[in-house]
Scaffold this motif. Sequence first.
Motif, PDB file in Angstrom:
ATOM      1  N   GLY A 115       0.799  -1.223   0.000  1.00 13.91           N
ATOM      2  CA  GLY A 115       0.000   0.000   0.000  1.00 13.91           C
ATOM      3  C   GLY A 115       0.828   1.267   0.000  1.00 13.91           C
ATOM      4  O   GLY A 115       0.353   2.327   0.437  1.00 13.91           O
ATOM      5  N   VAL A 116       2.060   1.180  -0.497  1.00 16.12           N
ATOM      6  CA  VAL A 116       2.934   2.349  -0.543  1.00 16.12           C
ATOM      7  C   VAL A 116       2.395   3.343  -1.567  1.00 16.12           C
ATOM      8  O   VAL A 116       2.154   3.005  -2.719  1.00 16.12           O
ATOM      9  CB  VAL A 116       4.377   1.944  -0.917  1.00 16.12           C
ATOM     10  CG1 VAL A 116       5.241   3.179  -1.148  1.00 16.12           C
ATOM     11  CG2 VAL A 116       4.972   1.084   0.184  1.00 16.12           C
ATOM     12  N   ARG A 117       2.202   4.587  -1.123  1.00 15.81           N
ATOM     13  CA  ARG A 117       1.772   5.683  -1.992  1.00 15.81           C
ATOM     14  C   ARG A 117       2.116   6.999  -1.296  1.00 15.81           C
ATOM     15  O   ARG A 117       2.782   6.992  -0.260  1.00 15.81           O
ATOM     16  CB  ARG A 117       0.270   5.588  -2.287  1.00 15.81           C
ATOM     17  CG  ARG A 117      -0.654   5.612  -1.070  1.00 15.81           C
ATOM     18  CD  ARG A 117      -2.099   5.398  -1.531  1.00 15.81           C
ATOM     19  NE  ARG A 117      -3.068   5.537  -0.454  1.00 15.81           N
ATOM     20  CZ  ARG A 117      -3.404   4.560   0.382  1.00 15.81           C
ATOM     21  NH1 ARG A 117      -2.823   3.367   0.247  1.00 15.81           N
ATOM     22  NH2 ARG A 117      -4.302   4.748   1.323  1.00 15.81           N
TER      23      ARG A 117
ATOM     24  N   PRO B 254      21.641   2.582  -9.971  1.00 13.61           N
ATOM     25  CA  PRO B 254      20.208   2.586 -10.285  1.00 13.61           C
ATOM     26  C   PRO B 254      19.989   2.932 -11.752  1.00 13.61           C
ATOM     27  O   PRO B 254      20.880   3.485 -12.419  1.00 13.61           O
ATOM     28  CB  PRO B 254      19.670   3.703  -9.383  1.00 13.61           C
ATOM     29  CG  PRO B 254      20.815   4.659  -9.259  1.00 13.61           C
ATOM     30  CD  PRO B 254      22.048   3.783  -9.217  1.00 13.61           C
ATOM     31  N   ASP B 255      18.800   2.621 -12.265  1.00 12.74           N
ATOM     32  CA  ASP B 255      18.460   2.998 -13.635  1.00 12.74           C
ATOM     33  C   ASP B 255      18.219   4.504 -13.736  1.00 12.74           C
ATOM     34  O   ASP B 255      18.348   5.089 -14.813  1.00 12.74           O
ATOM     35  CB  ASP B 255      17.196   2.263 -14.101  1.00 12.74           C
ATOM     36  CG  ASP B 255      17.410   0.757 -14.169  1.00 12.74           C
ATOM     37  OD1 ASP B 255      18.517   0.343 -14.561  1.00 12.74           O
ATOM     38  OD2 ASP B 255      16.471   0.013 -13.827  1.00 12.74           O
ATOM     39  N   GLY B 256      17.867   5.094 -12.613  1.00 13.95           N
ATOM     40  CA  GLY B 256      17.612   6.529 -12.602  1.00 13.95           C
ATOM     41  C   GLY B 256      17.448   7.043 -11.187  1.00 13.95           C
ATOM     42  O   GLY B 256      17.352   6.270 -10.228  1.00 13.95           O
ATOM     43  N   ILE B 257      17.453   8.359 -11.056  1.00 19.14           N
ATOM     44  CA  ILE B 257      17.245   9.035  -9.769  1.00 19.14           C
ATOM     45  C   ILE B 257      16.144  10.057  -9.983  1.00 19.14           C
ATOM     46  O   ILE B 257      16.211  10.871 -10.917  1.00 19.14           O
ATOM     47  CB  ILE B 257      18.528   9.742  -9.291  1.00 19.14           C
ATOM     48  CG1 ILE B 257      19.637   8.714  -9.053  1.00 19.14           C
ATOM     49  CG2 ILE B 257      18.261  10.545  -8.016  1.00 19.14           C
ATOM     50  CD1 ILE B 257      21.012   9.339  -8.813  1.00 19.14           C
ATOM     51  N   LEU B 258      15.116  10.021  -9.148  1.00 16.58           N
ATOM     52  CA  LEU B 258      13.987  10.942  -9.288  1.00 16.58           C
ATOM     53  C   LEU B 258      13.846  11.784  -8.030  1.00 16.58           C
ATOM     54  O   LEU B 258      13.653  11.262  -6.931  1.00 16.58           O
ATOM     55  CB  LEU B 258      12.692  10.172  -9.550  1.00 16.58           C
ATOM     56  CG  LEU B 258      11.435  11.035  -9.726  1.00 16.58           C
ATOM     57  CD1 LEU B 258      11.566  11.944 -10.954  1.00 16.58           C
ATOM     58  CD2 LEU B 258      10.191  10.155  -9.848  1.00 16.58           C
ATOM     59  N   ILE B 259      13.936  13.098  -8.197  1.00 20.94           N
ATOM     60  CA  ILE B 259      13.773  14.039  -7.095  1.00 20.94           C
ATOM     61  C   ILE B 259      12.387  14.653  -7.172  1.00 20.94           C
ATOM     62  O   ILE B 259      11.977  15.151  -8.227  1.00 20.94           O
ATOM     63  CB  ILE B 259      14.841  15.152  -7.164  1.00 20.94           C
ATOM     64  CG1 ILE B 259      16.240  14.541  -7.017  1.00 20.94           C
ATOM     65  CG2 ILE B 259      14.600  16.202  -6.084  1.00 20.94           C
ATOM     66  CD1 ILE B 259      17.369  15.533  -7.248  1.00 20.94           C
ATOM     67  N   ASP B 260      11.652  14.606  -6.068  1.00 21.15           N
ATOM     68  CA  ASP B 260      10.346  15.252  -6.026  1.00 21.15           C
ATOM     69  C   ASP B 260      10.604  16.761  -6.108  1.00 21.15           C
ATOM     70  O   ASP B 260      11.102  17.363  -5.166  1.00 21.15           O
ATOM     71  CB  ASP B 260       9.606  14.889  -4.743  1.00 21.15           C
ATOM     72  CG  ASP B 260       8.149  15.281  -4.803  1.00 21.15           C
ATOM     73  OD1 ASP B 260       7.482  14.951  -5.795  1.00 21.15           O
ATOM     74  OD2 ASP B 260       7.670  15.932  -3.848  1.00 21.15           O
TER      75      ASP B 260
ATOM     76  N   LYS C 221       4.883  16.037  -7.992  1.00 23.01           N
ATOM     77  CA  LYS C 221       4.033  14.864  -7.770  1.00 23.01           C
ATOM     78  C   LYS C 221       4.809  13.577  -8.055  1.00 23.01           C
ATOM     79  O   LYS C 221       4.300  12.633  -8.644  1.00 23.01           O
ATOM     80  CB  LYS C 221       2.772  14.924  -8.638  1.00 23.01           C
ATOM     81  CG  LYS C 221       1.966  16.206  -8.476  1.00 23.01           C
ATOM     82  CD  LYS C 221       0.756  16.219  -9.394  1.00 23.01           C
ATOM     83  CE  LYS C 221       0.025  17.536  -9.326  1.00 23.01           C
ATOM     84  NZ  LYS C 221      -1.134  17.603 -10.245  1.00 23.01           N
ATOM     85  N   GLY C 222       6.073  13.564  -7.620  1.00 22.74           N
ATOM     86  CA  GLY C 222       6.947  12.427  -7.891  1.00 22.74           C
ATOM     87  C   GLY C 222       6.465  11.118  -7.311  1.00 22.74           C
ATOM     88  O   GLY C 222       6.796  10.041  -7.814  1.00 22.74           O
ATOM     89  N   GLU C 223       5.653  11.186  -6.235  1.00 21.76           N
ATOM     90  CA  GLU C 223       5.139   9.961  -5.607  1.00 21.76           C
ATOM     91  C   GLU C 223       4.297   9.152  -6.585  1.00 21.76           C
ATOM     92  O   GLU C 223       4.196   7.930  -6.474  1.00 21.76           O
ATOM     93  CB  GLU C 223       4.296  10.292  -4.371  1.00 21.76           C
ATOM     94  CG  GLU C 223       5.022  11.076  -3.304  1.00 21.76           C
ATOM     95  CD  GLU C 223       4.864  12.579  -3.500  1.00 21.76           C
ATOM     96  OE1 GLU C 223       4.545  12.993  -4.633  1.00 21.76           O
ATOM     97  OE2 GLU C 223       5.089  13.335  -2.534  1.00 21.76           O
ATOM     98  N   GLY C 224       3.674   9.852  -7.531  1.00 18.22           N
ATOM     99  CA  GLY C 224       2.850   9.162  -8.516  1.00 18.22           C
ATOM    100  C   GLY C 224       3.628   8.725  -9.740  1.00 18.22           C
ATOM    101  O   GLY C 224       3.103   8.004 -10.590  1.00 18.22           O
TER     102      GLY C 224
ATOM    103  N   ALA D 135       7.609   7.712  -3.334  1.00 19.74           N
ATOM    104  CA  ALA D 135       6.580   7.462  -2.320  1.00 19.74           C
ATOM    105  C   ALA D 135       7.193   6.839  -1.072  1.00 19.74           C
ATOM    106  O   ALA D 135       6.859   7.207   0.056  1.00 19.74           O
ATOM    107  CB  ALA D 135       5.494   6.551  -2.892  1.00 19.74           C
ATOM    108  N   ALA D 136       8.109   5.889  -1.281  1.00 23.22           N
ATOM    109  CA  ALA D 136       8.788   5.253  -0.145  1.00 23.22           C
ATOM    110  C   ALA D 136       9.603   6.276   0.628  1.00 23.22           C
ATOM    111  O   ALA D 136       9.594   6.297   1.872  1.00 23.22           O
ATOM    112  CB  ALA D 136       9.690   4.122  -0.646  1.00 23.22           C
TER     113      ALA D 136
END
Length: 313
Positions: free
Chosen positions: A126-128, A195-201, A235-238, A244-245
């Motif tokens: 249920g991670v979001r 990692p394949d990539g790094i995503l910053i919110d 909206k990086g969590e989506g 999200a984690a």
Amino acid sequence: MSHVVLTLSSNDIFKMKTFYTPHLQAKVPAGAIFTAKTGNSSITAYKSGKVLFQGKGAEVEAVKWGNTTAPIKKQISKTKAVLPPNFSELSVIGSDEAGTGDYFGPMTVVAAYVKKEQIPLLKELGVRDSKDLTDQKIISLAQQLIKITPYSLLVLHNEKYNTFQERGMTQGKMKALLHNKAILNVLNKLSPEKPDGILIDQFVEKNTYYKHIANEKAIANEKAIANENVYFSTKGEGVHLAVAAASIIARYAFLKQMDKLSETVGMTIPRGAGKQVDIAAASIIKKHGVKGLHSIAKTHFANTEKALALVKK
């Protein structure tokens, strides 16, 4: 003067308010939740869900948050994140923060690595987005995530936060330095794996983010800059569960810090930056003076002046 209107959810407006924390104005129109002023635009969010962007930069600013009522096709390519195909299914480091819009409590920043093989498990758990979860659920999920997810947690306590702010460092600079440091910590843990990539919110434009890190070394004291396969998205969590984690672990750490502060001052400290916060701050000032806020609050917020006004009454 250009203007754009968006209709957003309460969660998006909360996130937007946090994003614009350094630019929030003390005076808010009737029916509004907040007003913020950047260098070239003014943003006002209303309880109805409408958000009004005004000024030369209105269109560029609005495109960060959704489809607008103005023709902005030319600006989209400059601000919208361009991600690799099937990015949500890749192994990614995500970073996010908590506590930036709260008067009391520290800023917590987390980078977390989610391998593609773990994505089904995180979905099952249920991670979001942490703002969609109760405190109890955040605590439960975070306690599981820290056991299975390589992560780095950095806590900027209020005393240091206020010192940096008094020296002229913006909250955006502090966040950029902390995000970079947390990401580097996780990369070091994973090495030689990448990692394949790094995503910053996203909380600031990409170029500004890297300028902050290059120009300010006060927090991280780190010459290295993570810039390989790094992406930015609101909206990086989506976009990827790694963000999200990270948001859940960051919020969990913030909640724990708030509990410690409540024990220290002998009263339950409210979250956010609303009226109850003003009342609590006034109570602390009466007992310990304004200096009593330095180690538990972000004293440059408008709440300090509001609390002082309550004390005078």
